[in-house]
Design a protein around this motif. Structure first.
Motif, PDB file in Angstrom:
ATOM      1  N   SER A 182       5.882   3.638  -0.661  1.00 25.08           N
ATOM      2  CA  SER A 182       4.996   2.759  -1.438  1.00 25.08           C
ATOM      3  C   SER A 182       5.553   1.348  -1.385  1.00 25.08           C
ATOM      4  CB  SER A 182       4.900   3.243  -2.883  1.00 25.08           C
ATOM      5  OG  SER A 182       4.084   2.373  -3.634  1.00 25.08           O
ATOM      6  N   LYS A 217      -2.267  -1.239   9.057  1.00 24.91           N
ATOM      7  CA  LYS A 217      -2.554   0.068   8.463  1.00 24.91           C
ATOM      8  C   LYS A 217      -1.463   1.059   8.801  1.00 24.91           C
ATOM      9  CE  LYS A 217      -7.582  -0.450   8.378  1.00 24.91           C
ATOM     10  NZ  LYS A 217      -8.882   0.047   8.894  1.00 24.91           N
ATOM     11  N   ASN A 218      -0.891   0.878   9.990  1.00 22.11           N
ATOM     12  CA  ASN A 218       0.186   1.761  10.420  1.00 22.11           C
ATOM     13  C   ASN A 218       1.389   0.913  10.800  1.00 22.11           C
ATOM     14  OD1 ASN A 218      -1.556   4.012  10.219  1.00 22.11           O
ATOM     15  ND2 ASN A 218      -2.387   3.558  12.247  1.00 22.11           N
ATOM     16  N   ALA A 276      -4.830   1.753  -0.001  1.00 26.46           N
ATOM     17  CA  ALA A 276      -4.666   0.296  -0.047  1.00 26.46           C
ATOM     18  C   ALA A 276      -4.025  -0.116  -1.366  1.00 26.46           C
ATOM     19  CB  ALA A 276      -6.014  -0.380   0.122  1.00 26.46           C
ATOM     20  N   ARG A 310      -0.885   4.339   6.601  1.00 25.96           N
ATOM     21  CA  ARG A 310      -1.363   3.957   5.279  1.00 25.96           C
ATOM     22  C   ARG A 310      -2.390   4.949   4.766  1.00 25.96           C
ATOM     23  NH1 ARG A 310      -3.432  -2.088   4.013  1.00 25.96           N
ATOM     24  NH2 ARG A 310      -1.296  -2.498   4.607  1.00 25.96           N
ATOM     25  N   THR A 311      -2.166   5.411   3.555  1.00 24.79           N
ATOM     26  CA  THR A 311      -3.084   6.367   2.941  1.00 24.79           C
ATOM     27  C   THR A 311      -3.877   5.761   1.798  1.00 24.79           C
ATOM     28  OG1 THR A 311      -1.328   7.103   1.442  1.00 24.79           O
ATOM     29  CG2 THR A 311      -1.592   8.316   3.526  1.00 24.79           C
ATOM     30  N   GLY A 361       0.838  -1.202   0.000  1.00 22.91           N
ATOM     31  CA  GLY A 361       0.000   0.000   0.000  1.00 22.91           C
ATOM     32  C   GLY A 361       0.870   1.248   0.000  1.00 22.91           C
ATOM     33  N   ASP A 362       0.217   2.420   0.022  1.00 21.83           N
ATOM     34  CA  ASP A 362       0.934   3.707   0.077  1.00 21.83           C
ATOM     35  C   ASP A 362       0.843   4.260   1.492  1.00 21.83           C
ATOM     36  OD1 ASP A 362       1.420   3.403  -2.583  1.00 21.83           O
ATOM     37  OD2 ASP A 362      -0.131   4.803  -3.248  1.00 21.83           O
ATOM     38  N   TYR A 363       1.950   4.859   1.953  1.00 23.64           N
ATOM     39  CA  TYR A 363       2.039   5.348   3.323  1.00 23.64           C
ATOM     40  C   TYR A 363       2.647   6.746   3.345  1.00 23.64           C
ATOM     41  CZ  TYR A 363       1.685   0.366   4.695  1.00 23.64           C
ATOM     42  OH  TYR A 363       1.297  -0.925   4.873  1.00 23.64           O
TER      43      TYR A 363
END
Length: 989
Positions: free
Chosen positions: A451, A505-506, A528, A525-526, A437-439
């Motif tokens: 990413s 998620k984090n 998915a 996480r920003t 995911g993107d963070y």
């Protein structure tokens, strides 16, 4: 412990009735048995390929399935494992493995030093027959290989020693790395195995050919039956084992479509239903294989595309090989469509890791996933007679199952665990978190964009600060993340590490900067991860299968036509001679009418004005269309049959048709004084071997004289005979044996059925005819005298280049001559050959044929016949008879073919010119009223072949561009066979 009690205990173990060695004393500790249950819950469970339970529970205990379903009552003493979102399948089964059973060492003897006698006492007379071998006695469990097999989904393998013609019994093994052999050996006599391949460990020469292997198998079964009736005075441990193993599953390694049918034919003869390992090309003869009611084991070793980027080396690749690449992956689908049962095997793959790609390729080519799963679970269990314990997850079966992330046959699916006999074997960590995911990444007060992409088990990271991309390395294992960042502009580095919790998620943990200072990092996480949609597998357009499936094969088999040839010059090869301006009507495969102004009716009219119509050419001595020519392992091979090794795909058939040949005798070679039985066949291009063989075919056999049979040309000194005197003695000895064999049978006494003696007895009784390879007059005289001594006549002397010296004696004996037109001086014993030979024998009243013995000469036998006009002054009609009615007479077919006569088979050739002319072309070659060669059609086929090659080359270029594996082109040429081809090939494989 007495021996009888020990045997009972071992027998119980072999039957798999004890799950552990409970009767062993244990002086090391006091322990109790684990009676707990294990429940795998919330899974999508494939109980069988056709029975699926959503959100189901699999309850197991002591290595067996206790219950499976949606509403399973879970006992109190149960370990629960929640695998929500995961899929469960039965583990796969391979019925044709060599796991844990090594091949013997190859014999170190080299060159021509073959042995002609068996090396063992108390066993069968042939070393390659070893049914007494039990794979369990040499089985050694190999955990490293077992791990590789489990990683691609296999839980059970049926293994045996891949060596020899009769190979002995196999052993069924569960790939359980947690227990010992007492638990994992499910059956120590799981099947009995056979093949057509000799043992690499033994030097006994016989058999040297496929037809020899087939004859040996037939004789083995005859001998086993005779032995079982108590007829033998000596003990034979091989035959005892063979008979003892009759009740087991019988598995035959065939290896290609033709051998599948050959193996099935042997099975049918002796009432045995083999399970047959195919070669992946069964789709080419699917109708015949379906009719055989054979159960197949199919390999998945589909060929890689050829690297055709070099136009010069591409010429090495035949259209047949290109087609095989294009068509072979559809083989399982074609079998399924035709209702032919099959299992799938790893056998033939270079590596087990190729399995997943190969099975996906088969599915992409149309094999349903349900059929694929059946072929890996239910069908192999049925083949082995183990459906009550293997193949599904029904109650009572072994707890052999896979846990995966999804559809086991889909890209991206992870295999997490392979449970064997209730023992968990981890393939991939089922608890591995998906970090992708993107963070927004913060390290202390610094901010970055992170990413994470790639695969779940092998994630890749990319870190940016604004537009600057940092050099990033990510490692993720056992729920720990380790990542390093390097700013190439200023040299600043960060080293990050942190434990991953359920909530991915984090991400957070410790960070160390390049100056050694310690801080923390946090990634929020920003977005998915969304995998790119993969394109459907590209399946090249399949080219159609032809008959045979090589260049110039027929898209459909030729059919009989009603044809009327108008106004032809008809070469009758009969007393009527050559008829001008004559019509010939063909109907129902026969010559219906010959005459002037014949009415067409509904016939297809062919204007033959200015053209010549003749009977088809017959080659009395040929070696085209054969997979083998010589069985050289014994000085007599009367038991072998050329009919067993007809190569219906030999392009020489098509070339011969183009030269006007419609029939031939496929002869054994001249490696031994007494050769093998002939195949007399019509060249029906595209038909099966069985359809090519003449119905009610006359029985022939090849004998030989001269240099070849005493092996003077290759320096062998270990096989009798070594002299021409010895050759005569071979004939006398064998015919005397056959005579005595007949006498014993006539008395009604019990006698071992001997295929070799039966064949020689047919000769003495005048039921089988000899075509004898010969050169010099002394041996020709000797052979006639031997025949007369035993009350029969030689039918044909072939080659007979010194026939002109003994033509009067040949006439008196009643033997014909098949000869070359003008070959001489190609070896010492033909130094006295002359081109007038054929004419001189003819003038003495001998029936003479001109033959080829050569794949190239067969295309121009019309011209070879013409040479007798120059060398001997033959008339055109008599010259033409030497390739039509005369060979028909020698083959005892002259009432059926060989001339144009009402009522005979419509085996005809329409020539553009006088057939004896070098300018003559066969415009149409017709067999039984069907056109098997047409000059105009041939021109169209040449263009079609060019277009198809171009199409397949483009497909293979796309494969290479797409990153698929390719193989280098290699020149393959079929050996053009002659009398001495394969005179001694010690180990045919």
């Amino acid at each position: 412990m007495n021996k009888s009690f020990a045997f009972v205990i071992l027998l119980i173990l072999g039957m798999g009735l004890l799950s552990s060695q409970e009767y062993f004393p244990d002086n090391t500790q006091v322990k109790s048995q684990n009676n707990n249950y294990t429940a795998i819950v919330n899974a999508k469970i494939y109980v069988s390929p056709s029975k699926v339970v959503e959100n189901g529970t699999l309850l197991i205990k002591k290595g067996k399935v206790m219950q499976v379903g949606k509403s399973v009552k879970i006992p109190a003493n149960t370990v629960k494992i929640d695998v929500a979102g995961k899929w469960i399948y039965p583990s796969f089964i391979d019925v044709f493995s060599e796991f844990g059973v090594a091949k013997p060492e190859k014999s170190k003897e080299g060159g021509r030093s073959a042995e002609y006698e068996p090396s063992r006492q108390g066993y069968y007379w042939n070393d390659h027959i070893m049914p007494e071998f039990g794979a369990v006695n040499s089985f050694v469990y190999d955990e490293s290989t077992a791990k590789n097999l489990r990683e691609v989904g296999f839980g059970v393998v049926n293994t045996h020693r891949h060596d020899g013609i009769a190979r002995g019994t196999g052993v069924l093994v569960a790939l359980n790395g947690k227990e010992g052999d007492a638990e994992r050996i499910l059956d120590d006599r799981s099947a009995q195995y056979f093949s057509f391949k000799k043992s690499i460990a033994h030097r006994q020469a016989y058999p040297t050919s496929l037809m020899g292997s087939m004859a040996l198998l037939r004789q083995m079964y005859y001998d086993a039956d005779w032995y079982a009736q108590g007829n033998s005075e000596t003990k034979d441990r091989s035959l005892e084992a063979l008979n003892s193993n009759k009740s087991l599953v019988q598995i035959f390694e065939a290896g290609d479509k033709g051998n599948v049918l050959r193996a099935d034919g042997i099975g049918d003869k002796f009432g045995i239903q083999y399970i047959v390992l195919g070669g992946g090309d069964e789709y080419e003869r699917v109708a015949d294989i379906k009719a055989a009611n054979t159960i197949l084991v199919l390999p998945l070793n589909f060929p890689d595309a050829y690297d055709v980027s070099n136009p010069y080396t591409t010429k090495y690749v035949s259209l047949a090989d290109m087609r095989n690449w294009n068509q072979a992956p559809a083989n399982p689908k074609v079998m399924a469509q035709n209702g032919i049962p099959f299992s799938l095997t790893l056998h033939g793959l270079k590596s087990t890791v190729d399995f997943k790609d190969k099975i996906k390729r088969a599915i992409a080519y149309g094999l349903s996933k349900e059929k694929a799963l059946e072929a890996l679970t239910v069908v192999p269990a049925q083949i082995l007679g183990k459906s009550e314990s293997l193949g599904t997850l029904e109650a009572g079966r072994y707890a052999n199952f896979l846990i995966s992330s999804g559809d086991i046959f889909e890209d991206g699916t992870l295999l997490y665990e392979n449970w064997v006999q209730g023992q968990k074997h981890v393939v991939n960590d089922i608890n591995q978190k998906d970090l992708r995911g993107d963070y927004d990444l913060s390290i202390g007060t610094d901010s970055f964009q992170l990413s994470i992409t790639g695969e779940v088990l092998q994630p890749k990271a990319e870190v940016k600060k604004d537009t600057l991309k940092l050099n990033t390395k990510l490692e993720y294992k056992n729920d720990w993340l380790v990542m390093s960042l390097v700013n190439n502009q200023n040299g600043a580095t960060y080293r990050l590490s942190g434990a991953i919790t359920e909530d991915t998620k984090n991400l957070e943990g410790k960070a160390i900067a390049s100056n050694g200072s310690e801080t923390t990092f946090r990634a929020v996480r920003t977005k998915a991860f969304k995998a790119k949609e993969k394109d459907e597998p590209v399946v090249p357009e399949m080219v159609p299968v032809t008959f045979p499936n090589i260049a110039y094969g027929n898209t459909s088999l030729p059919k009989q036509q009603t044809m009327l040839f108008k106004n032809a010059t008809v070469w009758t090869s009969e007393d009527a001679g050559i008829l001008e301006h004559t019509d010939v009507l063909v109907k129902n495969g026969k010559i219906e009418k010959i005459g002037k102004d014949v009415k067409a009716g509904g016939a297809k009219v062919i204007d033959a004005t200015g053209k010549h119509l003749s009977a088809g050419i017959i080659d009395e001595h040929s070696h085209i269309a054969a997979l083998a020519v010589n069985e050289a392992g014994q000085n007599s091979s009367a038991e072998v049959k050329m009919e067993d090794v007809v190569d219906y795909e030999d392009k020489g058939i098509y070339h011969a048709l183009a030269g006007g040949v419609t029939s031939l005798q496929l002869l054994h070679g001249s490696a031994n004084p007494i050769g093998g039985q002939s195949a007399i066949m019509k060249l029906k291009w595209g038909e099966s071997p069985e359809e090519m063989i003449y119905s009610n075919t006359p029985k022939f056999i090849k004998f030989a004289l001269g240099e070849n049979v005493k092996q003077s040309n290759w320096g062998s000194y270990s096989r009798f005979p070594q002299t021409r005197m010895g050759v005569e003695q071979v004939f006398v000895n064998y015919f005397q044996r056959a005579k005595e064999y007949m006498e014993v049978k006539a008395k009604g006494e019990s006698v071992r059925y001997d295929e070799e003696m039966e064949t020689l007895a047919e000769i003495i009784k005048g039921e089988r005819f000899i075509s004898c390879h010969s050169y010099v007059q002394s041996e020709i005289n000797m052979m006639m005298k031997v025949a007369e001594k035993f009350g029969f006549r030689v039918n044909t002397f072939t080659h007979i280049l010194e026939g002109y010296k003994v033509a009067d004696k040949m006439k008196e004996h009643g033997v014909g001559g098949g000869t070359f037109s003008d070959w001489w001086a190609y070896k010492f014993e033909v130094n006295d050959a002359i081109p007038y030979n054929a004419a001189i024998m003819h003038d003495q009243g001998v029936t003479v044929a001109i033959n080829s013995d050569d794949a190239e000469m067969i295309r121009r036998l019309n011209q070879e016949a013409a040479k007798t006009i120059k060398y001997g002054g033959m008339t055109e009609l008599e010259a033409w008879k030497m390739v039509t009615i005369n060979p028909a007479k020698l083959l005892h077919l002259d009432e059926r073919t060989g001339s144009i006569k009402e009522g005979k088979d419509a085996d005809l050739v329409l020539w553009s010119h006088n057939p004896l002319s070098i300018y003559a072309k066969a415009e149409k070659t017709i067999i039984d009223g069907a056109v098997y060669f047409d000059l105009e059609t041939d021109k169209k086929m040449r263009e079609a072949v060019k277009k198809e090659r171009a199409k397949l080359i483009n497909q293979m270029l796309l494969e290479k561009q797409g990153g698929k594996k390719t193989q280098q082109p290699a020149l393959k040429k079929k050996e053009l066979m002659h009398c001495d081809t394969g005179s001694l090939n010690d180990h045919h494989e």
